[in-house]
Enzyme design. Structure first.
Site, PDB file in Angstrom:
ATOM      1  N   LYS A 208       0.627  -1.030  -0.001  1.00 35.34           N
ATOM      2  CA  LYS A 208       0.079  -0.104   0.098  1.00 35.34           C
ATOM      3  C   LYS A 208       0.810   1.428   0.067  1.00 35.34           C
ATOM      4  O   LYS A 208       2.235   1.305   0.267  1.00 35.34           O
ATOM      5  CB  LYS A 208      -0.961   0.267   1.200  1.00 35.34           C
ATOM      6  N   ARG A 242      -4.004 -10.188   4.637  1.00 37.83           N
ATOM      7  CA  ARG A 242      -4.442 -10.049   3.200  1.00 37.83           C
ATOM      8  C   ARG A 242      -3.173  -9.674   2.500  1.00 37.83           C
ATOM      9  O   ARG A 242      -2.533  -8.627   2.721  1.00 37.83           O
ATOM     10  CB  ARG A 242      -5.616  -9.349   2.894  1.00 37.83           C
TER      11      ARG A 242
HETATM   12  C1  YH5 Z   1      -7.815  -4.187   2.937  1.00 38.20           C
HETATM   13  O1  YH5 Z   1      -6.939  -3.912   3.488  1.00 38.20           O
HETATM   14  N1  YH5 Z   1      -7.502  -3.666   0.689  1.00 38.20           N
HETATM   15  S1  YH5 Z   1      -7.941  -3.515  -2.139  1.00 38.20           S
HETATM   16  C2  YH5 Z   1      -3.441   0.169  -3.292  1.00 38.20           C
HETATM   17  C3  YH5 Z   1      -2.225  -0.232  -3.241  1.00 38.20           C
HETATM   18  C4  YH5 Z   1      -1.881  -1.618  -2.956  1.00 38.20           C
HETATM   19  C5  YH5 Z   1      -3.000  -2.394  -2.431  1.00 38.20           C
HETATM   20  C6  YH5 Z   1      -1.211   1.889  -4.091  1.00 38.20           C
HETATM   21  N2  YH5 Z   1      -9.294  -4.989  -0.061  1.00 38.20           N
HETATM   22  C7  YH5 Z   1      -8.295  -4.524   1.497  1.00 38.20           C
HETATM   23  O2  YH5 Z   1      -4.909  -3.883  -1.890  1.00 38.20           O
HETATM   24  N3  YH5 Z   1     -10.094  -5.995   2.073  1.00 38.20           N
HETATM   25  C8  YH5 Z   1      -8.519  -3.967  -0.469  1.00 38.20           C
HETATM   26  O3  YH5 Z   1      -1.219   0.511  -3.868  1.00 38.20           O
HETATM   27  C9  YH5 Z   1      -9.235  -5.076   1.039  1.00 38.20           C
HETATM   28  N4  YH5 Z   1      -8.711  -5.300   3.858  1.00 38.20           N
HETATM   29  C10 YH5 Z   1      -9.814  -5.905   3.360  1.00 38.20           C
HETATM   30  N5  YH5 Z   1     -10.518  -6.548   4.033  1.00 38.20           N
HETATM   31  C11 YH5 Z   1      -6.731  -2.220  -1.906  1.00 38.20           C
HETATM   32  C12 YH5 Z   1      -5.350  -2.860  -2.013  1.00 38.20           C
HETATM   33  C13 YH5 Z   1      -4.339  -1.811  -2.315  1.00 38.20           C
HETATM   34  C14 YH5 Z   1      -4.361  -0.542  -2.747  1.00 38.20           C
END
Ligand code: YH5
Length: 264
Positions: A208, A242
């Protein structure tokens, strides 16, 4: 929990079989690496992403779930989590064989609570102050930890009032969803305060933006930072992680578990 995004990339020309086969190969790899849950999402949750239609989202995720159901030997014992906030998508995914709901809007979309009540699967309730389209716009909290815990308490109460067994619920502070770096660090530092809700805590920090902010690296260079935070979150009570990087995360979980369960 391994992440499977089934959002088509720009240079796919409608080769649905190729997409399906590559999704299945990705799932197989994640299971071999130790994933026990696969989180399937058909809508991009990247900051700034536009929402997709119900039909588009169903057409992306349901064929993958059906294909996983069709190979029970390869995927036995693996839970299929559907990452959606749309009740219609939840219902279609559950009908196709999904065995968990992961909702970044904590069943707040009208109809979602009803779909969940009429199922018997585990449900992850995540806090999000804002949705992806406006996620980056300057969030404000008086006390982010208190507000996120209070929000989750309210959603748990709403679920229980609607007839969902408390034992089915999992909670998640929602790292990065309407939170700036400071907010994310405060939530991480105080993750133990979520244990007072007496439910499993799921965390999603993998790759993230906070690691981009701390380390000044692009998304494909955020693994070590993600693992460092994961280790400390496990120590503070997280039990489901996750991740996009299953093998590395499995090793971190095994080492932390060995260290925290050994006799003094
Ligand atoms: C979460 O924390 N996150 S989708 C931006 C990024 C990298 C990764 C800019 N769904 C979660 O993974 N569900 C997502 O780099 C989730 N918990 C739960 N339960 C976002 C994501 C991401 C966004």
């Amino acid at each position: 929990m391994g992440v499977l995004n089934v959002t088509p990339d720009s240079f796919s020309d409608g080769g649905h079989f190729i997409e399906r086969d590559s999704a299945l190969a990705q799932v197989r790899l994640m299971v071999e690496q130790g994933a026990t849950i696969i989180d399937i999402g058909g809508e991009s949750t990247r900051p700034g992403a536009e929402p997709v239609s119900i039909k588009t989202e169903i057409d992306r995720v349901v064929p993958i779930i059906e294909a996983l159901q069709a190979s029970p030997d390869t995927f036995s014992g693996m839970a299929i989590s559907i990452d959606t906030s749309k009740p219609e998508v939840m219902a279609a995914a559950l009908a196709a064989g999904a065995s968990m709901i992961n909702d970044v809007q904590a069943l707040s979309v009208p109809g979602a609570l009803e779909v969940a009540v009429n199922s018997d699967v585990p449900i992850c309730l995540m806090h999000a102050m804002r949705l992806p389209r406006t996620m980056q716009s300057n969030p404000h909290y008086a006390d982010v930890v208190v507000e996120v815990v209070t929000f989750l308490e309210e959603r748990i109460a709403a679920c229980v009032a609607a007839g969902i067994d408390r034992e089915r619920l999992i909670i998640d502070p929602g790292f990065g969803f309407g939170k700036n770096l400071q907010h994310n660090l405060q939530l991480a530092q105080n993750l133990d305060r979520f244990s007072t809700l007496n439910l499993p805590v799921l965390v999603g920090v993998s790759r993230k933006s906070m690691f981009g902010a701390i380390l000044d690296v692009e998304v494909d260079e955020r693994l070590y930072g993600s693992l460092a935070m994961t280790a400390l979150l496990l120590d503070k009570g997280a039990s489901i992680v996750r991740t996009h990087d299953v093998a590395a995360t499995r090793d971190v979980m095994k080492v932390v578990l060995a260290m925290t369960t050994t006799a003094r």
